[in-house]
Design an enzyme around this catalytic site. Structure first.
Site, PDB file in Angstrom:
ATOM      1  N   LYS A 121       1.063  -1.342   0.148  1.00  0.00           N
ATOM      2  CA  LYS A 121       0.323  -0.296   0.127  1.00  0.00           C
ATOM      3  C   LYS A 121       0.727   1.355   0.256  1.00  0.00           C
ATOM      4  O   LYS A 121       2.168   1.070   0.239  1.00  0.00           O
ATOM      5  CB  LYS A 121      -1.058  -0.078   1.632  1.00  0.00           C
ATOM      6  CG  LYS A 121      -0.723   0.107   2.778  1.00  0.00           C
ATOM      7  CD  LYS A 121      -0.968  -0.313   3.550  1.00  0.00           C
ATOM      8  CE  LYS A 121      -0.428  -0.193   5.238  1.00  0.00           C
ATOM      9  NZ  LYS A 121      -1.619  -0.657   5.817  1.00  0.00           N
TER      10      LYS A 121
ATOM     11  N   TYR B   2      15.614  29.784   9.908  1.00  0.00           N
ATOM     12  CA  TYR B   2      14.143  30.230  10.805  1.00  0.00           C
ATOM     13  C   TYR B   2      13.991  30.366  12.360  1.00  0.00           C
ATOM     14  O   TYR B   2      14.463  29.984  13.133  1.00  0.00           O
ATOM     15  CB  TYR B   2      13.325  29.576  10.044  1.00  0.00           C
ATOM     16  CG  TYR B   2      12.646  29.770   8.702  1.00  0.00           C
ATOM     17  CD1 TYR B   2      12.482  31.238   8.311  1.00  0.00           C
ATOM     18  CD2 TYR B   2      12.770  29.280   7.614  1.00  0.00           C
ATOM     19  CE1 TYR B   2      11.766  31.573   6.440  1.00  0.00           C
ATOM     20  CE2 TYR B   2      12.162  29.653   6.299  1.00  0.00           C
ATOM     21  CZ  TYR B   2      12.285  30.215   5.638  1.00  0.00           C
ATOM     22  OH  TYR B   2      11.532  31.095   3.996  1.00  0.00           O
TER      23      TYR B   2
HETATM   24  C1  LIG Z   1      -0.473  -2.157   6.848  1.00  0.00           C
HETATM   25  C2  LIG Z   1      -1.109  -3.146   6.714  1.00  0.00           C
HETATM   26  C3  LIG Z   1      -0.585  -4.664   7.197  1.00  0.00           C
HETATM   27  C4  LIG Z   1       1.053  -4.516   7.383  1.00  0.00           C
HETATM   28  O1  LIG Z   1       2.278  -4.172   8.809  1.00  0.00           O
HETATM   29  P1  LIG Z   1       3.392  -3.998   8.902  1.00  0.00           P
HETATM   30  O2  LIG Z   1       3.600  -3.780  10.481  1.00  0.00           O
HETATM   31  O3  LIG Z   1       3.791  -2.946   7.564  1.00  0.00           O
HETATM   32  O4  LIG Z   1       3.796  -5.309   8.344  1.00  0.00           O
HETATM   33  C5  LIG Z   1      -1.339  -6.031   7.438  1.00  0.00           C
HETATM   34  N1  LIG Z   1      -2.129  -5.636   7.861  1.00  0.00           N
HETATM   35  C6  LIG Z   1      -2.450  -4.450   7.296  1.00  0.00           C
HETATM   36  C7  LIG Z   1      -4.270  -4.986   7.916  1.00  0.00           C
HETATM   37  C8  LIG Z   1      -2.290  -3.064   6.559  1.00  0.00           C
HETATM   38  O5  LIG Z   1      -2.763  -2.244   6.774  1.00  0.00           O
END
Ligand SMILES: *Cc1c(COP(=O)(O)O)cnc(C)c1O
Length: 348
Positions: free
Chosen positions: A37, A245
């Protein structure tokens, strides 16, 4: 020099190594889903897919357009981890052979089609998405006793084995599974689970942060990202001078500072504190002053022969993202996914 730009170099070989390491912790029967994702956590969806397709069993993500891009490059399992919300997306999923999560009553229409591979998400204690164990069982009795499906849940703090919520979630998951009389698959593990509870891998693990090397508590995993930019200015400043800044930092002695061509518009957090470590010519140096939109100022008083045009590595497999998150109370997930479009990306 050519017009400088912050650069992101993604090492696919490192991602492969991380995956093979994580797989080695698991029962060989457990299938490995790479979570891609958010543009593969900022690493580049297509390149990562092509680079790991032979060593994973499937992919997980949350957006349709990303699922379709993967489908162009892989024939393996693809799971839309939050399912679909309308008929149009359902048809696309069906046509492209996507697995779908069903996480609430509004998505029950998905179950009307017997050809879709279903993952049912239950809430075991994270209290974000998923059916309660009780409402799941009624959905099961009504709709699922005659078909194969995967029972799925997500852990809230698998990176912290001291938290008893883990045990509570595993027990709740187990309890629901025992109440399902028919044969079903199970999936609860993310990266933290693979590392801290490898025996809870069941049929599928879903690993994201680990494959990119952003999981801080394991030294085998390496960051696949190198994020760097060039020094475009070097300045001598006097004791008492203020930099950047708000004049946030004041030189406590005569100093030398380097100005690096990257800033929060490239995805380097504006909130970064002084003394966060980056590296120049393989030496650790400290952020000195507030990060601006295009520039970062760095204390180079202690390194000799540093010149305009030299690289400053903000993080890499060697100079880890871990330094950054520890000093700034941030998480690697966010640092990886906030790198912006103007950064030049390449792969090796
Ligand atoms: C993002 C996600 C994962 C992966 O989790 P990590 O901690 O990055 O390994 C697994 N399951 C779901 C439903 C997620 O949304």
């Amino acid at each position: 020099m050519r017009e400088p730009s912050a650069e992101l170099i993604v090492d696919i070989g490192v991602i492969r190594k991380n995956i093979l390491y994580l797989k080695s912790l698991l029962n060989p029967e457990t299938k490995f889903m790479a979570i891609l994702k958010a543009n593969a956590y900022g690493h580049g969806l297509k390149e990562v897919t092509l680079g790991i397709d032979d060593i994973v069993d499937g992919y997980g993500l949350v957006r349709m357009h990303e699922a379709l891009e993967i489908r162009e490059n892989s024939s393996k399992k693809i799971l839309l981890m939050q399912g679909v919300y309308n008929n149009q997306d359902f048809d696309l999923a069906n046509k492209n052979d996507l697995d779908l999560v069903v996480h609430n009553d509004d998505q029950l229409f998905i179950l009307d089609n017997p050809n879709i591979n279903i993952w049912i998400k239950i809430n075991t204690g994270m209290n974000r998405l998923g059916f309660s164990p009780k409402s799941f069982l009624s959905v099961y009795k009504k709709n699922l006793t005659k078909r194969q499906f995967t029972l799925m849940s997500h852990l809230a703090c698998s990176d912290n084995p001291l938290d008893d919520l883990n045990k509570k979630q595993f027990n709740a998951f187990d309890e629901v599974s025992k109440n399902v009389q028919t044969n079903h698959h199970k999936s609860i593990g993310n990266t933290g689970c693979i590392i801290n509870y490898p025996n809870q891998g069941f049929d599928w693990v879903r690993s994201g942060i680990g494959i990119y090397g952003g999981y801080s508590a394991d030294n085998e995993l390496q960051s696949a990202m190198t994020f760097r930019s060039k020094i475009i200015e070097i300045k001598d400043i006097k004791k008492g001078d203020r930099v950047g800044y708000n004049g946030r930092v004041i030189a406590s002695k005569d100093m030398k500072i380097a100005i690096v061509y990257a800033g929060y518009a490239d995805g380097f957090p504006q909130s970064t504190f002084d003394k966060t470590k980056v590296s120049i010519n393989n030496k650790e140096v400290n952020i000195f002053g507030q990060v601006s939109m295009d520039l970062i100022s760095i204390d180079i008083s202690d390194i000799s022969n540093c010149k305009i045009g030299d690289w400053c590595t903000l993080w890499s497999s060697k100079d880890s993202i871990k330094n950054h998150i520890a000093n700034n109370n941030l998480i690697s997930y966010e640092l990886m996914t906030r790198i912006t479009d103007r950064v030049k990306v390449s792969f090796k």
